[in-house]
Design an enzyme around this catalytic site. Structure first.
Site, PDB file in Angstrom:
ATOM      1  N   GLU A   9       4.460  15.246  -0.756  1.00 11.25           N
ATOM      2  CA  GLU A   9       4.237  15.248  -2.029  1.00 11.25           C
ATOM      3  C   GLU A   9       5.619  15.779  -2.875  1.00 11.25           C
ATOM      4  OE1 GLU A   9       1.865  15.739  -4.294  1.00 11.25           O
ATOM      5  OE2 GLU A   9       0.133  16.547  -3.336  1.00 11.25           O
ATOM      6  N   ASP A  10       6.000  15.475  -4.215  1.00  8.65           N
ATOM      7  CA  ASP A  10       7.086  15.457  -4.689  1.00  8.65           C
ATOM      8  C   ASP A  10       7.095  17.108  -5.111  1.00  8.65           C
ATOM      9  OD1 ASP A  10       4.925  15.470  -6.507  1.00  8.65           O
ATOM     10  OD2 ASP A  10       5.901  14.384  -8.096  1.00  8.65           O
ATOM     11  N   ASP A  29       2.205  22.574  -7.177  1.00 10.50           N
ATOM     12  CA  ASP A  29       2.365  23.488  -8.122  1.00 10.50           C
ATOM     13  C   ASP A  29       0.965  24.445  -7.989  1.00 10.50           C
ATOM     14  OD1 ASP A  29       2.659  24.810 -10.424  1.00 10.50           O
ATOM     15  OD2 ASP A  29       2.208  23.050 -11.758  1.00 10.50           O
ATOM     16  N   PHE A  88       9.575  24.007 -15.358  1.00 10.42           N
ATOM     17  CA  PHE A  88       9.085  22.515 -15.514  1.00 10.42           C
ATOM     18  C   PHE A  88      10.283  21.980 -15.171  1.00 10.42           C
ATOM     19  CE2 PHE A  88       8.459  18.267 -17.190  1.00 10.42           C
ATOM     20  CZ  PHE A  88       6.961  18.170 -16.810  1.00 10.42           C
ATOM     21  N   ARG A 142      12.345   9.719 -14.065  1.00 14.96           N
ATOM     22  CA  ARG A 142      11.637   9.701 -12.720  1.00 14.96           C
ATOM     23  C   ARG A 142      13.139   9.319 -11.806  1.00 14.96           C
ATOM     24  NH1 ARG A 142       6.217   9.969 -11.856  1.00 14.96           N
ATOM     25  NH2 ARG A 142       4.912   9.165 -13.315  1.00 14.96           N
TER      26      ARG A 142
HETATM   27  P1  5GP Z   1      -0.612  20.625  -8.734  1.00 12.06           P
HETATM   28  O1  5GP Z   1      -0.752  21.785  -9.963  1.00 12.06           O
HETATM   29  O2  5GP Z   1      -1.979  19.850  -8.403  1.00 12.06           O
HETATM   30  O3  5GP Z   1      -0.031  21.529  -7.442  1.00 12.06           O
HETATM   31  O4  5GP Z   1       0.369  19.587  -9.061  1.00 12.06           O
HETATM   32  C1  5GP Z   1      -0.047  18.449  -9.623  1.00 12.06           C
HETATM   33  C2  5GP Z   1       0.849  17.595 -10.133  1.00 12.06           C
HETATM   34  O5  5GP Z   1       1.381  18.226 -11.348  1.00 12.06           O
HETATM   35  C3  5GP Z   1       2.147  17.315  -9.387  1.00 12.06           C
HETATM   36  O6  5GP Z   1       1.969  16.397  -8.261  1.00 12.06           O
HETATM   37  C4  5GP Z   1       3.210  16.953 -10.142  1.00 12.06           C
HETATM   38  O7  5GP Z   1       2.755  15.493 -10.606  1.00 12.06           O
HETATM   39  C5  5GP Z   1       2.958  17.615 -11.395  1.00 12.06           C
HETATM   40  N1  5GP Z   1       3.685  18.812 -11.619  1.00 12.06           N
HETATM   41  C6  5GP Z   1       3.595  20.035 -11.181  1.00 12.06           C
HETATM   42  N2  5GP Z   1       4.629  20.806 -11.781  1.00 12.06           N
HETATM   43  C7  5GP Z   1       5.452  19.901 -12.136  1.00 12.06           C
HETATM   44  C8  5GP Z   1       6.931  19.869 -12.801  1.00 12.06           C
HETATM   45  O8  5GP Z   1       7.515  21.128 -12.999  1.00 12.06           O
HETATM   46  N3  5GP Z   1       7.398  18.868 -13.187  1.00 12.06           N
HETATM   47  C9  5GP Z   1       6.718  17.674 -13.239  1.00 12.06           C
HETATM   48  N4  5GP Z   1       7.381  16.511 -13.910  1.00 12.06           N
HETATM   49  N5  5GP Z   1       5.385  17.474 -12.892  1.00 12.06           N
HETATM   50  C10 5GP Z   1       5.026  18.500 -12.439  1.00 12.06           C
END
Ligand code: 5GP
Length: 198
Positions: A105-106, A109, A158, A171
């Site tokens: 995963e990148d 969150d 963010f 990206r």
């Molecule tokens: P989750 O909230 O389900 O853990 O994360 C869902 C998705 O939200 C991540 O895979 C990513 O694509 C996006 N995301 C969450 N935090 C960030 C952030 O700080 N920056 C960006 N660009 N995307 C984010």
């Protein structure tokens, strides 16, 4: 004479993008994670990336692994905020049954995405499944996710770059910066001039 310039707002809160992780730090973390994965999976591993944010990280990571590492991708729809409901848009080509799998995963969150994908993977009965995330935004977690391999823990900000976007921009930055969401919502390209100036 005009009034003196106002003190710039704190970076990440209306100011310019704030450098968070340099290219050198990213590559050092990727090398560390690559070494950890190589040690943990001497007989090979399947890296599963979630499109599209994990692509640069996964591409760099897999180059630290040996010949028996393989790669596959899936894509999911964005969830309606805080519902955890997502849909599989593109499935894996690989049968993960009996395989050692690492979900790459990148960023984790809230944890909703990783939880959904882990559920999908486990349903298919791999031999093992672990998570490797470049960034862990632990302070925002809504559901606990077992993160075995973590590049960096970051705060509630963010970020864009190294795979992470805002409306498909940023990206391809070679570094990670903290950005002001309100600025980007006003103009998704607001930081292009600053971030891509050579
Ligand atoms: P989750 O909230 O389900 O853990 O994360 C869902 C998705 O939200 C991540 O895979 C990513 O694509 C996006 N995301 C969450 N935090 C960030 C952030 O700080 N920056 C960006 N660009 N995307 C984010």
């Amino acid at each position: 004479m005009g009034s003196p310039p106002a003190r710039p707002p704190a970076a990440g809160r209306g100011g310019p993008p704030r450098p968070l992780i340099s290219p050198a730090s990213l590559q050092a973390a990727v090398a560390r994670l690559g070494a950890e994965l190589s040690a943990a999976y001497p007989d090979g591993v399947l890296l599963v990336g979630v499109l599209k944010g994990s692509v640069p990280f996964l591409a760099d990571l897999v180059r630290h692994l040996g010949a028996s590492a393989s790669v596959d991708f899936l894509a999911i729809s964005a969830y309606a905020e805080n519902t955890g409901r997502v849909r599989l848009l593109k499935d894996l080509d690989t049968d993960v049954w009996g395989r050692d799998v690492v979900l790459v995963e990148d960023i984790v969150d809230t944890g909703l995405t990783a939880t959904y994908v882990l559920g999908e993977l486990r349903r298919r009965q791999p031999r093992s499944v672990e998570v490797c995330t470049l960034l862990d935004k632990a302070v925002r977690r809504l559901v606990p996710v077992p993160l075995r391999y973590v590049g960096f823990e970051i705060g509630d900000e963010f970020v864009v770059g190294y795979g992470m976007d805002f409306e498909e921009q940023y990206r391809n930055l070679d570094r990670i910066v903290a950005a002001d969401l309100n600025t980007l919502r006003g103009d998704a390209a607001a930081y292009v001039g600053t971030l891509y100036r050579s």
